[in-house]
Motif scaffolding. Structure first.
Motif, PDB file in Angstrom:
ATOM      1  N   THR A 164      94.891  73.734 -21.421  1.00  0.00           N
ATOM      2  CA  THR A 164      95.836  72.772 -21.973  1.00  0.00           C
ATOM      3  C   THR A 164      96.383  71.877 -20.878  1.00  0.00           C
ATOM      4  OG1 THR A 164      97.769  74.145 -21.637  1.00  0.00           O
ATOM      5  CG2 THR A 164      96.551  74.462 -23.692  1.00  0.00           C
ATOM      6  N   ALA A 165      97.029  70.802 -21.301  1.00  0.00           N
ATOM      7  CA  ALA A 165      97.616  69.871 -20.340  1.00  0.00           C
ATOM      8  C   ALA A 165      98.684  70.558 -19.503  1.00  0.00           C
ATOM      9  CB  ALA A 165      98.211  68.673 -21.068  1.00  0.00           C
ATOM     10  N   LEU A 166      99.433  71.466 -20.121  1.00  0.00           N
ATOM     11  CA  LEU A 166     100.506  72.151 -19.397  1.00  0.00           C
ATOM     12  C   LEU A 166      99.949  73.076 -18.329  1.00  0.00           C
ATOM     13  CD1 LEU A 166     102.881  73.010 -22.355  1.00  0.00           C
ATOM     14  CD2 LEU A 166     103.142  71.212 -20.664  1.00  0.00           C
ATOM     15  N   SER A 167      98.930  73.857 -18.666  1.00  0.00           N
ATOM     16  CA  SER A 167      98.378  74.770 -17.669  1.00  0.00           C
ATOM     17  C   SER A 167      97.629  73.988 -16.588  1.00  0.00           C
ATOM     18  CB  SER A 167      97.480  75.818 -18.318  1.00  0.00           C
ATOM     19  OG  SER A 167      96.441  75.223 -19.028  1.00  0.00           O
ATOM     20  N   ARG A 168      97.023  72.865 -16.959  1.00  0.00           N
ATOM     21  CA  ARG A 168      96.377  72.018 -15.952  1.00  0.00           C
ATOM     22  C   ARG A 168      97.412  71.473 -14.980  1.00  0.00           C
ATOM     23  NH1 ARG A 168      92.927  70.222 -20.083  1.00  0.00           N
ATOM     24  NH2 ARG A 168      94.380  68.589 -20.570  1.00  0.00           N
ATOM     25  N   GLY A 187      93.786  85.005 -18.755  1.00  0.00           N
ATOM     26  CA  GLY A 187      93.162  84.433 -19.934  1.00  0.00           C
ATOM     27  C   GLY A 187      93.314  82.920 -19.994  1.00  0.00           C
ATOM     28  N   GLU A 188      92.646  82.332 -20.959  1.00  0.00           N
ATOM     29  CA  GLU A 188      92.669  80.884 -21.171  1.00  0.00           C
ATOM     30  C   GLU A 188      94.084  80.419 -21.512  1.00  0.00           C
ATOM     31  OE1 GLU A 188      91.148  77.101 -21.316  1.00  0.00           O
ATOM     32  OE2 GLU A 188      90.045  78.920 -20.761  1.00  0.00           O
ATOM     33  N   GLY A 189      94.536  79.376 -20.832  1.00  0.00           N
ATOM     34  CA  GLY A 189      95.843  78.811 -21.129  1.00  0.00           C
ATOM     35  C   GLY A 189      97.011  79.583 -20.535  1.00  0.00           C
ATOM     36  N   ALA A 202     126.503  93.223 -13.930  1.00  0.00           N
ATOM     37  CA  ALA A 202     125.642  93.605 -12.810  1.00  0.00           C
ATOM     38  C   ALA A 202     126.116  92.842 -11.584  1.00  0.00           C
ATOM     39  CB  ALA A 202     124.196  93.245 -13.130  1.00  0.00           C
ATOM     40  N   ALA A 203     125.901  93.428 -10.433  1.00  0.00           N
ATOM     41  CA  ALA A 203     126.242  92.710  -9.205  1.00  0.00           C
ATOM     42  C   ALA A 203     125.402  91.448  -9.170  1.00  0.00           C
ATOM     43  CB  ALA A 203     125.919  93.586  -8.002  1.00  0.00           C
ATOM     44  N   ALA A 204     126.057  90.329  -8.955  1.00  0.00           N
ATOM     45  CA  ALA A 204     125.321  89.064  -8.916  1.00  0.00           C
ATOM     46  C   ALA A 204     124.353  89.115  -7.744  1.00  0.00           C
ATOM     47  CB  ALA A 204     126.285  87.899  -8.768  1.00  0.00           C
ATOM     48  N   GLU A 205     123.083  89.153  -8.048  1.00  0.00           N
ATOM     49  CA  GLU A 205     122.089  89.219  -6.979  1.00  0.00           C
ATOM     50  C   GLU A 205     120.934  88.298  -7.310  1.00  0.00           C
ATOM     51  OE1 GLU A 205     119.606  93.139  -8.455  1.00  0.00           O
ATOM     52  OE2 GLU A 205     121.137  93.380  -6.922  1.00  0.00           O
ATOM     53  N   THR A 206     120.300  87.836  -6.272  1.00  0.00           N
ATOM     54  CA  THR A 206     119.146  86.968  -6.455  1.00  0.00           C
ATOM     55  C   THR A 206     117.922  87.837  -6.683  1.00  0.00           C
ATOM     56  OG1 THR A 206     120.122  85.291  -5.049  1.00  0.00           O
ATOM     57  CG2 THR A 206     117.763  85.154  -5.402  1.00  0.00           C
ATOM     58  N   ARG A 207     117.168  87.512  -7.717  1.00  0.00           N
ATOM     59  CA  ARG A 207     115.973  88.278  -8.042  1.00  0.00           C
ATOM     60  C   ARG A 207     114.777  87.344  -8.054  1.00  0.00           C
ATOM     61  NH1 ARG A 207     117.470  93.021 -11.945  1.00  0.00           N
ATOM     62  NH2 ARG A 207     115.359  93.499 -11.370  1.00  0.00           N
ATOM     63  N   GLU A 208     113.631  87.928  -7.751  1.00  0.00           N
ATOM     64  CA  GLU A 208     112.391  87.169  -7.775  1.00  0.00           C
ATOM     65  C   GLU A 208     111.388  87.920  -8.627  1.00  0.00           C
ATOM     66  OE1 GLU A 208     109.844  85.221  -4.340  1.00  0.00           O
ATOM     67  OE2 GLU A 208     111.977  85.354  -3.819  1.00  0.00           O
ATOM     68  N   LEU A 209     110.768  87.193  -9.541  1.00  0.00           N
ATOM     69  CA  LEU A 209     109.768  87.766 -10.432  1.00  0.00           C
ATOM     70  C   LEU A 209     108.505  86.941 -10.374  1.00  0.00           C
ATOM     71  CD1 LEU A 209     111.977  88.154 -13.646  1.00  0.00           C
ATOM     72  CD2 LEU A 209     111.471  89.935 -11.981  1.00  0.00           C
ATOM     73  N   GLU A 210     107.379  87.591 -10.642  1.00  0.00           N
ATOM     74  CA  GLU A 210     106.131  86.873 -10.892  1.00  0.00           C
ATOM     75  C   GLU A 210     105.931  86.992 -12.399  1.00  0.00           C
ATOM     76  OE1 GLU A 210     103.130  86.144  -8.636  1.00  0.00           O
ATOM     77  OE2 GLU A 210     104.200  86.386  -6.754  1.00  0.00           O
ATOM     78  N   VAL A 211     105.801  85.871 -13.089  1.00  0.00           N
ATOM     79  CA  VAL A 211     105.649  85.886 -14.544  1.00  0.00           C
ATOM     80  C   VAL A 211     104.354  85.189 -14.930  1.00  0.00           C
ATOM     81  CG1 VAL A 211     108.140  85.983 -14.998  1.00  0.00           C
ATOM     82  CG2 VAL A 211     107.012  83.772 -14.879  1.00  0.00           C
ATOM     83  N   GLU A 212     103.667  85.782 -15.893  1.00  0.00           N
ATOM     84  CA  GLU A 212     102.483  85.140 -16.464  1.00  0.00           C
ATOM     85  C   GLU A 212     102.886  84.626 -17.827  1.00  0.00           C
ATOM     86  OE1 GLU A 212      97.737  85.902 -17.160  1.00  0.00           O
ATOM     87  OE2 GLU A 212      99.081  87.606 -17.387  1.00  0.00           O
ATOM     88  N   VAL A 213     102.662  83.348 -18.062  1.00  0.00           N
ATOM     89  CA  VAL A 213     103.044  82.752 -19.335  1.00  0.00           C
ATOM     90  C   VAL A 213     101.834  82.149 -20.031  1.00  0.00           C
ATOM     91  CG1 VAL A 213     105.433  82.279 -18.656  1.00  0.00           C
ATOM     92  CG2 VAL A 213     103.697  80.559 -18.263  1.00  0.00           C
ATOM     93  N   ASP A 214     101.885  82.191 -21.353  1.00  0.00           N
ATOM     94  CA  ASP A 214     100.872  81.542 -22.184  1.00  0.00           C
ATOM     95  C   ASP A 214     101.365  80.126 -22.417  1.00  0.00           C
ATOM     96  OD1 ASP A 214      99.157  80.617 -24.127  1.00  0.00           O
ATOM     97  OD2 ASP A 214      99.518  82.249 -25.531  1.00  0.00           O
ATOM     98  N   THR A 215     100.634  79.147 -21.898  1.00  0.00           N
ATOM     99  CA  THR A 215     101.070  77.755 -21.989  1.00  0.00           C
ATOM    100  C   THR A 215     100.515  77.042 -23.213  1.00  0.00           C
ATOM    101  OG1 THR A 215      99.217  76.958 -20.646  1.00  0.00           O
ATOM    102  CG2 THR A 215     101.241  77.605 -19.483  1.00  0.00           C
ATOM    103  N   THR A 216      99.851  77.784 -24.104  1.00  0.00           N
ATOM    104  CA  THR A 216      99.261  77.148 -25.292  1.00  0.00           C
ATOM    105  C   THR A 216     100.229  77.088 -26.460  1.00  0.00           C
ATOM    106  OG1 THR A 216      98.334  79.228 -26.109  1.00  0.00           O
ATOM    107  CG2 THR A 216      96.937  77.900 -24.647  1.00  0.00           C
TER     108      THR A 216
END
Length: 149
Positions: free
Chosen positions: A2-6, A95-97, A120-134
């Motif tokens: 898709t245009a978004l994933s591109r 996967g595709e998209g 929760a104690a205000a803390e900075t968090r880092e995540l790796e996320v996989e999203v479906d852009t379709t």
């Protein structure tokens, strides 16, 4: 693709000053914020139907179990984030998209219960996320917490 994933895939290759890259950055930022807003709203309202629109089934089961666990203790989960920032991830999509992003934010999650509001104690968090852009909004597929160094 898709245009978004591109747009996300091309970010690394485009000149940092190009208007094409800037449009891609703005589009990805908008879509990620939209996804997080939908997640927060659905979690706060405990609306599993709305949550199912933006979360893949395997992840939905984990979120539902967490919500049920809190409900059994008379707590209400109120997720919150601030200062959302992202960068493309080096992970290969499953996967595709679908695309991986590294997301950094300040976690301000609270639980509301009989004893009042606990934050929760205000803390900075880092995540790796996989999203479906379709889909619109994007759908959260997988989440991995980045280990702190």
């Amino acid at each position: 693709m898709t245009a978004l994933s591109r747009a996300a895939a091309l970010l690394r290759r485009l000149d940092k000053t190009s208007s094409e890259r800037q449009r891609g950055v703005e589009l990805v930022t908008f879509r990620l914020r939209q996804l997080v807003d939908e997640l927060e709203s659905a979690a706060f309202e405990r609306d599993e139907l709305a949550l199912a629109r933006v979360v893949a089934p395997a992840l939905l089961a984990r979120l539902s179990a967490h919500g049920g666990e809190l409900a059994s203790r008379d707590l209400r989960w109120r997720p919150a984030r601030q200062g959302l920032r992202w960068a493309p991830s080096d992970r290969t999509s499953g996967g595709e998209g679908r695309a991986w992003f590294r997301v950094r934010f300040e976690d301000l999650t609270t639980h509301l219960g009989p004893q009042g509001l606990s934050a929760a104690a205000a803390e900075t968090r880092e995540l790796e996320v996989e999203v479906d852009t379709t889909t619109s909004p994007w759908r959260l597929w997988r989440v991995l917490e980045v280990e702190r160094r």
